[in-house]
Scaffold this active site. Sequence first.
Site, PDB file in Angstrom:
ATOM      1  N   TYR A 167      19.535  17.708 -16.031  1.00 24.16           N
ATOM      2  CA  TYR A 167      19.586  17.179 -14.660  1.00 24.16           C
ATOM      3  C   TYR A 167      20.362  15.860 -14.585  1.00 24.16           C
ATOM      4  O   TYR A 167      20.834  15.480 -13.517  1.00 24.16           O
ATOM      5  CB  TYR A 167      18.182  16.919 -14.119  1.00 24.16           C
ATOM      6  CG  TYR A 167      17.301  18.123 -13.946  1.00 24.16           C
ATOM      7  CD1 TYR A 167      17.808  19.418 -13.998  1.00 24.16           C
ATOM      8  CD2 TYR A 167      15.931  17.963 -13.736  1.00 24.16           C
ATOM      9  CE1 TYR A 167      16.983  20.517 -13.853  1.00 24.16           C
ATOM     10  CE2 TYR A 167      15.101  19.066 -13.577  1.00 24.16           C
ATOM     11  CZ  TYR A 167      15.623  20.329 -13.647  1.00 24.16           C
ATOM     12  OH  TYR A 167      14.794  21.409 -13.493  1.00 24.16           O
ATOM     13  N   HIS A 203      13.714  25.396 -21.233  1.00 28.84           N
ATOM     14  CA  HIS A 203      14.270  25.504 -19.886  1.00 28.84           C
ATOM     15  C   HIS A 203      14.684  26.935 -19.532  1.00 28.84           C
ATOM     16  O   HIS A 203      14.505  27.382 -18.399  1.00 28.84           O
ATOM     17  CB  HIS A 203      15.475  24.568 -19.756  1.00 28.84           C
ATOM     18  CG  HIS A 203      15.720  24.116 -18.359  1.00 28.84           C
ATOM     19  ND1 HIS A 203      16.403  22.960 -18.049  1.00 28.84           N
ATOM     20  CD2 HIS A 203      15.381  24.652 -17.164  1.00 28.84           C
ATOM     21  CE1 HIS A 203      16.461  22.804 -16.735  1.00 28.84           C
ATOM     22  NE2 HIS A 203      15.859  23.828 -16.180  1.00 28.84           N
TER      23      HIS A 203
END
Length: 309
Positions: free
Chosen positions: A53, A113
């Site tokens: 991110y 993830h």
Amino acid sequence: MKSIPKNYTLSNGQTVPIIGIGTSTVGTTELISDIIYHSIKDGVRLIDTASCYGSEQGVGMGISKAISEGIVKREDLFVITKCDWHDRCKVEEALKESLKNLNLTYVDLYLDHWPFSYIYDPEGNKKNMMPMHKFWEQMEKLVKNGLTKNIGCSNYNVQSLVNLLSFCEIKPTFLEVEFHPYLCQQNLLNFCKKEGIQIIGYNPICKGNYDYHTGNEKLELDLFKEPIIIELSKKYNKTIGQIVFNWFFYKEVIPIPMTRSITRMKENLESTGFIMEKEDYEKIDSINKNYRFGSSLTWHNFGGNDIFA
């Protein structure tokens, strides 16, 4: 549901806040830091980030400021970050880099993830990187070495979880997936409840930089224009977001809304202050369309494969 608790109790006896904040598309490091700091002041205790991110540093700055001012202690917070697909061959190194960015000595939850990994060879061909059973051994060592209190998965389906549960020593405590009234994922929810896995839901109000697609299909879906949600908003004199988050509590799923507004999270936290009638929660259930806003069919990393099938 007789009352809304402030925390859920996990299968390992730990507790986790019932609502948090996401940081995948918030903005600059300075803005993220400011939002996290003010969100903590307003009562947020669960913060979700990830290495990919680019928000870990801002999250760390906001947390450090709140701790230095005595607003919270480290143990009051539940901090989540994630191992990206290209770091699955060096899990401990990746988490230590995240901890450096966050200015923390441990996280409360470290997630895988994506349920895949590969690297490119010099010719540009993809090569498999890490078998799942070998990768999960590395994840388990993170718990044993005190770098994270919990490990879990993100974007896994039931089949992927069944595979993992067949050999793991330390079970995943959490699963983070797309979850909202258009995508209730009841089978996945039932399976995780049976296995003692707590679900965290991203994109809870279907806002942000998400494409409206499932493969080539495009639908104009908007919870803020959904008649049932609008009806309940008027009935309970609550915002659209508060109605949706309250439904999350009924489903026992943790929403992690993103916001660029410093005051918005206070409003989100107030979603715990009321309980709707059971039939109203069921009305929201009826909105489900099994519709994904984030579809792997259109993401080049997955080669056009539906990893959620």
